[in-house]
Design a protein around this motif. Structure first.
Motif, PDB file in Angstrom:
ATOM      1  N   LEU A  32       0.832  -1.210   0.000  1.00 12.18           N
ATOM      2  CA  LEU A  32       0.000   0.000   0.000  1.00 12.18           C
ATOM      3  C   LEU A  32       0.861   1.253   0.000  1.00 12.18           C
ATOM      4  O   LEU A  32       1.773   1.401   0.826  1.00 12.18           O
ATOM      5  CB  LEU A  32      -0.915   0.028   1.219  1.00 12.18           C
ATOM      6  CG  LEU A  32      -2.090  -0.955   1.227  1.00 12.18           C
ATOM      7  CD1 LEU A  32      -2.865  -0.816   2.529  1.00 12.18           C
ATOM      8  CD2 LEU A  32      -3.002  -0.715   0.047  1.00 12.18           C
ATOM      9  N   ARG A  33       0.564   2.146  -0.896  1.00 13.19           N
ATOM     10  CA  ARG A  33       1.170   3.482  -0.905  1.00 13.19           C
ATOM     11  C   ARG A  33       0.023   4.485  -0.890  1.00 13.19           C
ATOM     12  O   ARG A  33      -0.815   4.510  -1.793  1.00 13.19           O
ATOM     13  CB  ARG A  33       2.038   3.684  -2.139  1.00 13.19           C
ATOM     14  CG  ARG A  33       2.715   5.058  -2.193  1.00 13.19           C
ATOM     15  CD  ARG A  33       3.652   5.174  -3.387  1.00 13.19           C
ATOM     16  NE  ARG A  33       4.329   6.468  -3.413  1.00 13.19           N
ATOM     17  CZ  ARG A  33       3.907   7.535  -4.081  1.00 13.19           C
ATOM     18  NH1 ARG A  33       2.774   7.456  -4.812  1.00 13.19           N
ATOM     19  NH2 ARG A  33       4.579   8.670  -4.050  1.00 13.19           N
ATOM     20  N   ILE A  34      -0.023   5.315   0.161  1.00 12.69           N
ATOM     21  CA  ILE A  34      -1.093   6.307   0.310  1.00 12.69           C
ATOM     22  C   ILE A  34      -0.456   7.689   0.313  1.00 12.69           C
ATOM     23  O   ILE A  34       0.555   7.919   0.994  1.00 12.69           O
ATOM     24  CB  ILE A  34      -1.895   6.080   1.602  1.00 12.69           C
ATOM     25  CG1 ILE A  34      -2.494   4.666   1.611  1.00 12.69           C
ATOM     26  CG2 ILE A  34      -3.006   7.123   1.737  1.00 12.69           C
ATOM     27  CD1 ILE A  34      -3.274   4.329   2.863  1.00 12.69           C
ATOM     28  N   THR A  35      -1.027   8.604  -0.457  1.00  7.82           N
ATOM     29  CA  THR A  35      -0.484   9.957  -0.531  1.00  7.82           C
ATOM     30  C   THR A  35      -1.602  10.984  -0.374  1.00  7.82           C
ATOM     31  O   THR A  35      -2.761  10.731  -0.716  1.00  7.82           O
ATOM     32  CB  THR A  35       0.243  10.205  -1.870  1.00  7.82           C
ATOM     33  OG1 THR A  35      -0.652   9.953  -2.957  1.00  7.82           O
ATOM     34  CG2 THR A  35       1.454   9.307  -2.004  1.00  7.82           C
ATOM     35  N   VAL A  59       0.348  -1.998  -4.973  1.00  9.43           N
ATOM     36  CA  VAL A  59       1.355  -2.544  -5.890  1.00  9.43           C
ATOM     37  C   VAL A  59       0.978  -3.939  -6.364  1.00  9.43           C
ATOM     38  O   VAL A  59       1.219  -4.314  -7.519  1.00  9.43           O
ATOM     39  CB  VAL A  59       2.737  -2.563  -5.202  1.00  9.43           C
ATOM     40  CG1 VAL A  59       3.788  -3.190  -6.112  1.00  9.43           C
ATOM     41  CG2 VAL A  59       3.144  -1.151  -4.813  1.00  9.43           C
ATOM     42  N   GLN A  60       0.351  -4.712  -5.495  1.00  6.82           N
ATOM     43  CA  GLN A  60       0.014  -6.088  -5.842  1.00  6.82           C
ATOM     44  C   GLN A  60      -1.104  -6.160  -6.872  1.00  6.82           C
ATOM     45  O   GLN A  60      -1.049  -6.952  -7.815  1.00  6.82           O
ATOM     46  CB  GLN A  60      -0.379  -6.860  -4.579  1.00  6.82           C
ATOM     47  CG  GLN A  60       0.773  -7.103  -3.620  1.00  6.82           C
ATOM     48  CD  GLN A  60       0.345  -7.844  -2.370  1.00  6.82           C
ATOM     49  OE1 GLN A  60      -0.863  -7.960  -2.074  1.00  6.82           O
ATOM     50  NE2 GLN A  60       1.312  -8.356  -1.616  1.00  6.82           N
ATOM     51  N   THR A  61      -2.139  -5.332  -6.702  1.00  6.45           N
ATOM     52  CA  THR A  61      -3.293  -5.397  -7.598  1.00  6.45           C
ATOM     53  C   THR A  61      -3.204  -4.395  -8.747  1.00  6.45           C
ATOM     54  O   THR A  61      -3.956  -4.504  -9.721  1.00  6.45           O
ATOM     55  CB  THR A  61      -4.591  -5.126  -6.816  1.00  6.45           C
ATOM     56  OG1 THR A  61      -4.557  -3.787  -6.296  1.00  6.45           O
ATOM     57  CG2 THR A  61      -4.740  -6.113  -5.658  1.00  6.45           C
ATOM     58  N   GLY A  62      -2.316  -3.418  -8.633  1.00  4.93           N
ATOM     59  CA  GLY A  62      -2.198  -2.391  -9.670  1.00  4.93           C
ATOM     60  C   GLY A  62      -3.247  -1.300  -9.572  1.00  4.93           C
ATOM     61  O   GLY A  62      -3.331  -0.434 -10.460  1.00  4.93           O
TER      62      GLY A  62
END
Length: 401
Positions: A32-35, A59-62
């Motif tokens: 997970l990347r949250i911005t 990243v895993q699911t795109g």
């Protein structure tokens, strides 16, 4: 004498020493990347203050989605709900590409700050966002100062941060040096050359807008939230990274070519003042019509201010000191304002007293009144005074001796 740790404690410390690289690797592998996305102001009034949203990448699911708390539906009853303060906003989810394309088309820059919480807290933040997005939860009652798209996005991040949570200082530390809500709003309206919008906002929003803000309250505006979040800490660790530009675009053209309200109303004051002392038949007819329009329009404004105060859910419209000069009773008095009668002269005398009070107390009132209305107040004083004391300028030709 040197103290030694008990055996169980030493074993635990040893385990943590060897496990720390594994924990760091697991953290680095968090999918997970949250911005936090901060969008620059635009040319239209609704976009003058900018916008805030949250971006979530997996990243895993795109997946790459934006959670946007600034969505509302434009239906047939939009304006009725908006005026009455009952327009619901809701959280929507859209593709990041679609979101960023809109700002590219509007020539509005976008900055991104990565949420630095650990993977567990990021996952909790995503769960909270998804729960908010459920049909039964996604709608909320919008409040421009305390519950908007910016405050919601910031609060969602800060709730998941480890205590104690602090944000960077964005206003002076001394309470008496802090700006008011109106001061902060004026910065954006002046920067965007929205002088007529500023006039309307200052007319409709009352004294509650003139309270000094706390450091956290000041972050209801997107660019100020960006500043506050840049140094925000949870348990003495940074919560978000420094901002990096996603889009860097020139600001769209503003409405700088439109004359300011003070200039327009000031010119009107100058013209009417000159014409008021020209006792010609055609001029007198114009002045008679102007007197009706002046009192009728200020009375209509007063009725609107009363409605916004008592007839809507807009709390910021309460305690409006513009009612000192925008008297609702002017609406009823307008057709009779030129009558040479004692009751009308008493009424005009009362308006002179109230307008003079507004003029004298302009800088002392608990509400910051817009200087663009000063010529209007002076016009009301001038015309009421001349109607009472200078009837020979306005009487019909046959009545003059």
């Amino acid at each position: 004498m040197r103290q030694t740790l008990p055996v169980p404690a030493r074993l635990l410390a040893l385990l943590l020493f060897f496990a720390s690289p594994l924990l760091a690797a697991a953290q680095a592998d968090c999918p997970l990347r949250i911005t936090l996305l901060t969008c620059a102001p635009g040319a239209e009034l609704y976009s003058t203050f900018g916008h805030t949203a949250l971006r979530v990448q997996n990243v895993q699911t795109g997946e790459d989605r934006v959670y946007n708390y600034g969505t509302f539906e434009f239906g047939e009853d939009f304006y009725v709900k908006f005026v009455r303060g009952k327009l619901p906003y809701f959280l929507s989810i859209e593709r990041y590409d679609d979101f960023i394309y809109q700002y590219q088309m509007e020539s509005r820059s976008v900055w991104e700050q990565e949420v630095l919480l650990d993977c567990t807290r990021r996952a909790a933040l995503l769960r909270a966002l998804d729960e908010n997005a459920l049909p039964q939860n996604r709608q909320y009652r919008y409040d421009f100062l305390f519950d908007n798209c910016t405050t919601r996005a910031g609060d969602m991040i800060l709730r998941q941060a480890p205590a104690p949570v602090t944000t960077a200082r964005v206003i002076p530390e001394a309470a008496d040096k802090a700006p008011t809500f109106r001061n902060l709003i004026h910065r954006y309206l002046d920067s965007g050359q929205q002088h007529w919008s500023k006039l309307g906002i200052d007319l409709l929003l009352g004294a509650k807008l003139d309270r000094r803000v706390t450091n956290r309250e000041a972050q209801f505006l997107p660019e100020i939230l960006l500043q506050g979040m840049t140094g925000a800490r949870g348990a003495d660790s940074l919560i978000v990274s420094a901002a990096r530009p996603v889009l860097q675009l020139p600001r769209p053209a503003d409405g700088g070519g439109i004359p300011r309200p003070g200039i327009v109303f000031g010119a009107l004051l100058a013209v009417v003042t000159v014409l008021s002392f020209m006792p010609r038949r055609g001029v007198r007819g114009f002045i008679r019509a102007f007197d009706f329009l002046l009192f009728f329009s200020t009375g209509a404004v007063g009725v609107l201010l009363l409605f916004m105060w008592f007839g809507t859910d807009h709390q910021l419209c309460a305690n409006n000191w513009n009612l000192l000069w925008a008297l609702p009773t002017n609406l009823l008095a307008a057709p009779f304002v030129r009558r040479d009668s004692r009751p009308m002269h008493w009424y005009l005398g009362a308006t002179i007293a109230l307008n003079a009070l507004a003029l004298i107390g302009w800088i002392f009132l608990p509400q910051q009144l817009n200087t663009g209305f000063l010529p209007v107040v002076l016009l009301l004083l001038l015309r009421a005074w001349l109607i009472i004391l200078k009837p020979h300028y306005h009487a019909p030709e046959a009545d003059r001796t």
